[in-house]
Design a protein around this motif. Structure first.
Motif, mmCIF file in Angstrom:
data_model
loop_
_atom_site.group_PDB
_atom_site.id
_atom_site.type_symbol
_atom_site.label_atom_id
_atom_site.label_comp_id
_atom_site.label_asym_id
_atom_site.label_seq_id
_atom_site.Cartn_x
_atom_site.Cartn_y
_atom_site.Cartn_z
ATOM 1 N N SER A 1 48.317 -32.215 29.416
ATOM 2 C CA SER A 1 48.590 -30.953 30.095
ATOM 3 C C SER A 1 48.037 -29.777 29.294
ATOM 4 O O SER A 1 47.384 -28.880 29.847
ATOM 5 C CB SER A 1 50.099 -30.796 30.299
ATOM 6 N N ARG A 2 48.267 -29.795 27.996
ATOM 7 C CA ARG A 2 47.794 -28.688 27.165
ATOM 8 C C ARG A 2 46.278 -28.676 27.064
ATOM 9 O O ARG A 2 45.651 -27.601 27.110
ATOM 10 C CB ARG A 2 48.414 -28.796 25.763
ATOM 11 N N TYR A 3 45.672 -29.844 26.935
ATOM 12 C CA TYR A 3 44.209 -29.944 26.869
ATOM 13 C C TYR A 3 43.581 -29.350 28.125
ATOM 14 O O TYR A 3 42.604 -28.586 28.051
ATOM 15 C CB TYR A 3 43.821 -31.409 26.694
ATOM 16 N N GLN B 1 28.819 -38.400 30.537
ATOM 17 C CA GLN B 1 28.430 -38.485 31.940
ATOM 18 C C GLN B 1 29.704 -38.333 32.763
ATOM 19 O O GLN B 1 30.690 -39.030 32.522
ATOM 20 C CB GLN B 1 27.770 -39.842 32.238
ATOM 21 N N PHE B 2 29.677 -37.430 33.755
ATOM 22 C CA PHE B 2 30.903 -37.103 34.484
ATOM 23 C C PHE B 2 30.955 -37.859 35.816
ATOM 24 O O PHE B 2 29.989 -37.860 36.583
ATOM 25 C CB PHE B 2 30.966 -35.599 34.735
ATOM 26 N N HIS B 3 32.110 -38.463 36.075
ATOM 27 C CA HIS B 3 32.354 -39.169 37.323
ATOM 28 C C HIS B 3 33.577 -38.537 37.987
ATOM 29 O O HIS B 3 34.618 -38.348 37.350
ATOM 30 C CB HIS B 3 32.623 -40.652 37.064
ATOM 31 N N ALA B 4 33.462 -38.237 39.261
ATOM 32 C CA ALA B 4 34.548 -37.563 39.971
ATOM 33 C C ALA B 4 35.816 -38.412 39.978
ATOM 34 O O ALA B 4 35.771 -39.623 40.255
ATOM 35 C CB ALA B 4 34.123 -37.224 41.397
ATOM 36 N N LEU B 5 36.925 -37.784 39.659
ATOM 37 C CA LEU B 5 38.234 -38.439 39.737
ATOM 38 C C LEU B 5 38.744 -38.234 41.157
ATOM 39 O O LEU B 5 39.190 -37.145 41.524
ATOM 40 C CB LEU B 5 39.180 -37.803 38.719
ATOM 41 N N THR B 6 38.635 -39.259 41.970
ATOM 42 C CA THR B 6 38.963 -39.137 43.390
ATOM 43 C C THR B 6 40.262 -39.830 43.738
ATOM 44 O O THR B 6 40.847 -40.503 42.927
ATOM 45 C CB THR B 6 37.831 -39.715 44.248
ATOM 46 N N ALA C 1 46.503 -41.373 38.291
ATOM 47 C CA ALA C 1 47.479 -40.596 39.065
ATOM 48 C C ALA C 1 48.003 -39.432 38.226
ATOM 49 O O ALA C 1 48.154 -38.308 38.733
ATOM 50 C CB ALA C 1 48.624 -41.496 39.524
ATOM 51 N N LEU C 2 48.282 -39.687 36.947
ATOM 52 C CA LEU C 2 48.744 -38.622 36.060
ATOM 53 C C LEU C 2 47.677 -37.546 35.903
ATOM 54 O O LEU C 2 47.967 -36.342 35.971
ATOM 55 C CB LEU C 2 49.108 -39.210 34.694
ATOM 56 N N LEU C 3 46.434 -37.974 35.704
ATOM 57 C CA LEU C 3 45.353 -37.011 35.524
ATOM 58 C C LEU C 3 45.180 -36.131 36.758
ATOM 59 O O LEU C 3 44.975 -34.918 36.651
ATOM 60 C CB LEU C 3 44.053 -37.748 35.206
ATOM 61 N N ARG C 4 45.258 -36.712 37.935
ATOM 62 C CA ARG C 4 45.145 -35.916 39.164
ATOM 63 C C ARG C 4 46.275 -34.887 39.246
ATOM 64 O O ARG C 4 46.056 -33.726 39.602
ATOM 65 C CB ARG C 4 45.178 -36.826 40.391
ATOM 66 N N THR C 5 47.476 -35.317 38.903
ATOM 67 C CA THR C 5 48.634 -34.417 38.936
ATOM 68 C C THR C 5 48.422 -33.218 38.010
ATOM 69 O O THR C 5 48.841 -32.093 38.321
ATOM 70 C CB THR C 5 49.908 -35.176 38.522
ATOM 71 N N LEU C 6 47.751 -33.452 36.888
ATOM 72 C CA LEU C 6 47.543 -32.403 35.891
ATOM 73 C C LEU C 6 46.289 -31.575 36.154
ATOM 74 O O LEU C 6 45.975 -30.670 35.372
ATOM 75 C CB LEU C 6 47.456 -33.032 34.494
ATOM 76 N N GLY C 7 45.579 -31.880 37.231
ATOM 77 C CA GLY C 7 44.438 -31.055 37.615
ATOM 78 C C GLY C 7 43.096 -31.492 37.070
ATOM 79 O O GLY C 7 42.119 -30.732 37.136
ATOM 80 N N TYR C 8 43.016 -32.703 36.557
ATOM 81 C CA TYR C 8 41.728 -33.197 36.056
ATOM 82 C C TYR C 8 40.811 -33.558 37.219
ATOM 83 O O TYR C 8 41.267 -34.041 38.263
ATOM 84 C CB TYR C 8 41.935 -34.418 35.151
ATOM 85 N N ARG C 9 39.521 -33.347 37.007
ATOM 86 C CA ARG C 9 38.524 -33.611 38.052
ATOM 87 C C ARG C 9 37.563 -34.740 37.701
ATOM 88 O O ARG C 9 36.868 -35.252 38.575
ATOM 89 C CB ARG C 9 37.702 -32.346 38.301
#
Length: 271
Positions: free
Chosen positions: A216-218, A266-271, A247-255
């Motif tokens: 969350s802080r990161y 390399q970035f992959h969409a968190l869908t 699921a946790l990452l999505r809740t915290l706003g990660y993309r």
């Protein structure tokens, strides 16, 4: 469409504390729906007794085990060469020279031991037997100080298992990293500013909820570079806990979830 799940913290028998074969890890990756795996064998500069270990790593056996399998497996699992580098600040210059390796895609910067100033003993060994909250606090203070030095040295792509000591201290000690939050914030800021990242290490699927405060802080500080790792030392734990972690990452706003090619995220969409 599910997220692209890559396990970027895995071990085989080459790590010394695992008996897994790469073939077994690959088979488990397919079964778990993991299309990419990074080999991150241990390279520690201190052992559990605080004794110094070699400051040079031979990547030959790592490459050989993949060479023996890639013709049959390259179309099924993308395999990348990484390393989990423990306590690199023991000799930053020597480590940095060894990391100049063309086939190396990814470096986890970990702290498995206390500093030499504190005797260098393994945190796992110490924490498992610790019953004194004051002594535990000293180890955690030392751990944060080492992390500050590691971020300054920069010999990593992502900081590994930031909550590592909390895995092994007894819950009866009621420990957390909250007393060091201001220093942790600065560590995370410097990671972000340097273009590096952190990992969400599921500890073979057992520690996902414990990551929420750090993650969350990161994210609040602007962090986006993040890898997923099971820290699997046995094949059945490849990708363990990844659905809950996502699921946790999505809740915290990660993309994004990141993988690496030649030390570049390399970035992959968190869908």
């Amino acid at each position: 469409m599910p997220s692209y799940l890559a396990d970027y913290h895995t071990h085989t028998h080459l790590s010394g504390d695992s008996r897994s074969l790469l073939l077994e890890n690959l088979q488990s990756a397919v079964q778990a729906g993991i299309p990419e795996l990074c080999m991150t064998e241990h390279w520690n500069l201190l052992n559990q007794r605080g004794e110094r270990l070699p400051t040079h790593y031979n990547f030959g056996p790592v490459l050989q085990q993949w060479e023996e399998l890639k013709d049959a497996w390259s179309h099924r699992v993308e395999v990348r060469v990484g390393i989990e580098l423990g306590n690199s600040t023991v000799d930053t210059a020597a480590v940095q020279a060894c990391l100049d390796f063309p086939e190396l895609d990814f470096v986890i910067g970990s702290l498995h031991s206390a500093s030499l100033k504190l005797g260098g003993d393994g945190i796992f060994t110490y924490a498992k037997s610790c019953t004194d909250p004051h002594q535990a606090h000293l180890v955690l203070e030392d751990y944060i100080s080492q992390m500050e030095e590691l971020v300054e040295a920069g010999t990593f792509d992502v900081l590994g298992h930031i909550i590592y000591p909390l895995r092994y201290f007894s819950p009866d000690l009621h420990l957390s990293l909250e007393p060091w939050q201001e220093r942790l914030d600065e560590i995370l800021r410097r990671v972000i500013q340097s273009g590096k990242g952190i990992e969400l290490n599921t500890t073979q699927g057992t520690t996902i909820r414990q990551w929420a405060p750090i993650l969350s802080r990161y994210r609040e500080l602007g962090g986006e570079i993040l890898t997923l790792g099971s820290d699997a030392h046995r094949p059945q734990f490849i990708g363990a806990g990844f659905s809950e972690a996502c699921a946790l990452l999505r809740t915290l706003g990660y993309r994004w979830i990141c993988t690496y090619r030649q030390r570049i995220p390399q970035f992959h969409a968190l869908t």
